[in-house]
Scaffold this active site. Structure first.
Site, mmCIF file in Angstrom:
data_model
loop_
_atom_site.group_PDB
_atom_site.id
_atom_site.type_symbol
_atom_site.label_atom_id
_atom_site.label_comp_id
_atom_site.label_asym_id
_atom_site.label_seq_id
_atom_site.Cartn_x
_atom_site.Cartn_y
_atom_site.Cartn_z
ATOM 1 N N ASP A 57 -27.578 -58.810 58.413
ATOM 2 C CA ASP A 57 -26.655 -59.836 58.895
ATOM 3 C C ASP A 57 -26.790 -61.101 58.060
ATOM 4 O OD1 ASP A 57 -28.569 -61.707 60.117
ATOM 5 O OD2 ASP A 57 -28.903 -60.154 61.612
ATOM 6 N N MET A 58 -25.892 -62.020 58.292
ATOM 7 C CA MET A 58 -25.747 -63.193 57.431
ATOM 8 C C MET A 58 -27.030 -64.005 57.290
ATOM 9 S SD MET A 58 -22.738 -66.036 57.627
ATOM 10 C CE MET A 58 -22.463 -67.214 56.290
#
Length: 254
Positions: A57-58
Site C-alpha cells: 500500500d501507499m
C-alpha cells in the site's frame, strides 16, 4: 525459467505500485521504467512489460519484486503456495504478552473501506465486515520511549507511550493484513517495511533503487511450507505451536 528476469526494488513511502493512477499520485512503476528498469537486452526489442509480484500500500516501504514472467509472478503471489513474507513494523501503543499471543494464534479484524490517505493516516469508513487472519510469526526487536511528555490529570508529567519495532513473518499476503491485525489489537502502525519475500531479500538496496538479480527457483521457496506445522489440521496442533515463546519479551509499563 531460462528467460525469466527479476528486479528487486526498494519502494519508498508515499508512492503507489500501480503504473497508472487516475488521481495522479506518484507511481513507483513509472519511476522505475523512466530509470531504465525493464529495458530489453536487445536494442531492437521493445521494453519489457514489468509485472509486480503483489502490491504494497501507499504508506508501506521496502521490497517489491518485478518480473517479465507472468506465470512466475502468479506462482509467487498465490497464498496457497505459502511463501514467507517478512516485515519490520514499528507500532505505537501498549504491547502485552496477550497481544503477542493473539498475533500468533490468529486475529479476526474489521475490514474498512479506505477513502483517502493523508500523510501517515488513512481516512476510512467502517463496513462492518470481518475477516479472519491466520497466525503470524512475531518477535520484538527493540522498544524506545516516544519523545515528548503529556500532562496527567493530577498535574504531573509522564513520558508518552512506547514505540516498538517488531519482526513479523506471514504467508497470506492479504490486503492491508498487518495494519488490520495490529489495529484490531489497539496498536498504531507508524512504519511498515517489507524486508524479504520467499528467497528474495531487500538487503542494502537504497530507497527508490532497483537491481536485477538471478531468478530464484520457485520450488525451493515453496519447500518452506506453512509458518506452523499442521497449521489448520487440529486445535491440538495449533496449541502446540504456541508453546515455544522464548521470543516474547515482557514489556514493563511501570
Amino acid at each position: 525459467m531460462q528467460n525469466t528476469r527479476v528486479w528487486l526494488a526498494n519502494k519508498m513511502k508515499g508512492e503507489l505500485v500501480t503504473e497508472h493512477d487516475p488521481d495522479g499520485r506518484p507511481s513507483m512503476l513509472q519511476r522505475l521504467i523512466r530509470g531504465g528498469v525493464g529495458e530489453s537486452k536487445s536494442k531492437h526489442k521493445a521494453p519489457i512489460h514489468l509485472k509486480p509480484v503483489g502490491r504494497l500500500d501507499m504508506m508501506t516501504e521496502g521490497l517489491m519484486i518485478f518480473t517479465n514472467d507472468g506465470q512466475y509472478a502468479r506462482d509467487l503471489e498465490l497464498p496457497k503456495n505459502f511463501l514467507w513474507r517478512t516485515y519490520r513494523v514499528r507500532v505505537h501503543g501498549r504491547l502485552t504478552p496477550m497481544k503477542m499471543r493473539a498475533m500468533r494464534v490468529g486475529v479476526t479484524a474489521r475490514i474498512d473501506d479506505n477513502i483517502n490517505v493523508e500523510g501517515d493516516a488513512s481516512v476510512a469508513s467502517p463496513t462492518g465486515k470481518m475477516m479472519k487472519y491466520k497466525g503470524i510469526k512475531v518477535s520484538i526487536e527493540r522498544k524506545t520511549p516516544q519523545s515528548g511528555r503529556r500532562q496527567r490529570r493530577n498535574g504531573s508529567e509522564e513520558v508518552r507511550g512506547t514505540n516498538t519495532w517488531l519482526r513479523i513473518t506471514c504467508t497470506e499476503g492479504k490486503n492491508r493484513q498487518l495494519r488490520r491485525i495490529l489495529g484490531a489489537l489497539g496498536l498504531d502502525v507508524t512504519r511498515l517495511i517489507r524486508i524479504s519475500y520467499g528467497d528474495y531479500d531487500l538487503n542494502t538496496i537504497p530507497p527508490g533503487k532497483a537491481i536485477e538479480v538471478p531468478a530464484r527457483d520457485f520450488a525451493s521457496m515453496k519447500k518452506k511450507g506453512q509458518l506452523f506445522s499442521g497449521d489448520s489440521k487440529s486445535k491440538k496442533k495449533e496449541k502446540a505451536t504456541e508453546e515455544p515463546r522464548s521470543t516474547v519479551e515482557w514489556v514493563n509499563y511501570a
